[in-house]
Write an enzyme that holds these catalytic residues in place. Sequence first.
Site, PDB file in Angstrom:
ATOM      1  N   THR A  12      78.472  29.111  33.754  1.00 38.25           N
ATOM      2  CA  THR A  12      77.548  27.508  32.719  1.00 38.25           C
ATOM      3  C   THR A  12      76.199  27.847  31.540  1.00 38.25           C
ATOM      4  OG1 THR A  12      78.582  25.866  33.908  1.00 38.25           O
ATOM      5  CG2 THR A  12      76.966  24.785  32.809  1.00 38.25           C
ATOM      6  N   ASP A  92      79.035  27.612  41.103  1.00 36.95           N
ATOM      7  CA  ASP A  92      80.323  27.643  42.066  1.00 36.95           C
ATOM      8  C   ASP A  92      80.428  29.104  43.032  1.00 36.95           C
ATOM      9  OD1 ASP A  92      81.174  25.652  40.016  1.00 36.95           O
ATOM     10  OD2 ASP A  92      83.421  27.580  39.363  1.00 36.95           O
TER      11      ASP A  92
HETATM   12  N1  ASP Z   1      82.862  27.592  36.421  1.00 30.63           N
HETATM   13  C1  ASP Z   1      80.821  27.988  36.345  1.00 30.63           C
HETATM   14  C2  ASP Z   1      80.407  28.874  37.615  1.00 30.63           C
HETATM   15  O1  ASP Z   1      80.309  29.091  38.040  1.00 30.63           O
HETATM   16  C3  ASP Z   1      80.395  26.837  36.733  1.00 30.63           C
HETATM   17  C4  ASP Z   1      78.593  26.460  37.209  1.00 30.63           C
HETATM   18  O2  ASP Z   1      77.810  27.685  35.725  1.00 30.63           O
HETATM   19  O3  ASP Z   1      78.277  25.818  37.017  1.00 30.63           O
HETATM   20  O4  ASP Z   1      80.473  29.819  36.318  1.00 30.63           O
END
Ligand code: ASP
Length: 340
Positions: A12, A92
């Site tokens: 993210t 994640d």
């Molecule tokens: N979906 C993202 C990931 O883990 C969530 C994040 O970065 O907070 O890559």
Amino acid sequence: MARVTVFTLGGTISARGGDAARMTGTEVLAGLGVAPAPTGAPAAPSGLDVELRDFRRVPSSSLSFEDLTALAAEVTETVAAGSGVVVVQGTDTLEETAFLLDLLCTTEQPIVVTGAMRRPDLPGADGPANLAAALAVAADPGCRNLGVLVVLADEIHAARFARKSHTTSVATFTSPGAGPLGAVVEGRPRILLRPAVPTRLCPLHFDPSLRVALLTLSVGDRGELLETVAERYDGLVVAAFGAGHAPAWLVDPLAALTTRMPVVLASRTGAGATLSHTYRGPGSESDLLHRGLIPAGPLPPAKARLLLHALLSSGARGPAGYDRPRITAAFAHLDGTGRA
Ligand code: ASP
């Protein structure tokens, strides 16, 4: 001048719109205002020599064991050359990357893992603050010899304890049962606690080709998946009910599995340690341990799986079976009792 090498992996913090894998490492750093950019680095600690490794650009759910072992090898070389390290990735699987680096990298240098919960284009994006805090920790001599650290929301967590505990909160990382080791205040790390023991007892390796299953029990589970585990895996972690409990009808199949592979008993609750002698009777923790399962103690299931995998990759497995005392000792080492 303190040297810090930043490995960007995606997530993210590097998202463009809804795609979590787009920005380059240079864009991540420059966009956050902490790169060695001509405009200066308003949020970063001054006097830092920052080097960038644009390592991967993926959502963290798509990081593979091959990615992570390659990362551990590069991080090991980097810290050996005297640089602190910041790993920037999606949240994640952040706690798993951090724990795996903790198992595989030996160094006194700070190794810090960070990310962001809000995309760069959203109000209150937390990436810049998290990266600035992570750089401050990675550059600070007072943060050496603490093992791998997780830094988000101005808190400094040990990789061993850190958990993503909320799907969206910027304060998602917590350390259940332990608490953070410290905080970043006015841009400077303050360490208030140190882990009682280092995470590992001896050098560990990680063979991505081994297979360790993680099975979370849920009510009414008839145990069909255990047959697949028996056929295809080298080890199993059971995320059991409560303090380490399973249905009575799964005791025999689990006990049978322990004759072929290590079976570690963890809790699916998210906090607290497995018990050893509080409950009795079929499927109780004392019954399962008596039947050959190995207690995970306070290690949550996903981290127990990584530790078991690393132990199996490092000689705790062989033609004659597995080294049960060694695996038991490695888990006991982290249970806070001072054993092992
Ligand atoms: N979906 C993202 C990931 O883990 C969530 C994040 O970065 O907070 O890559």
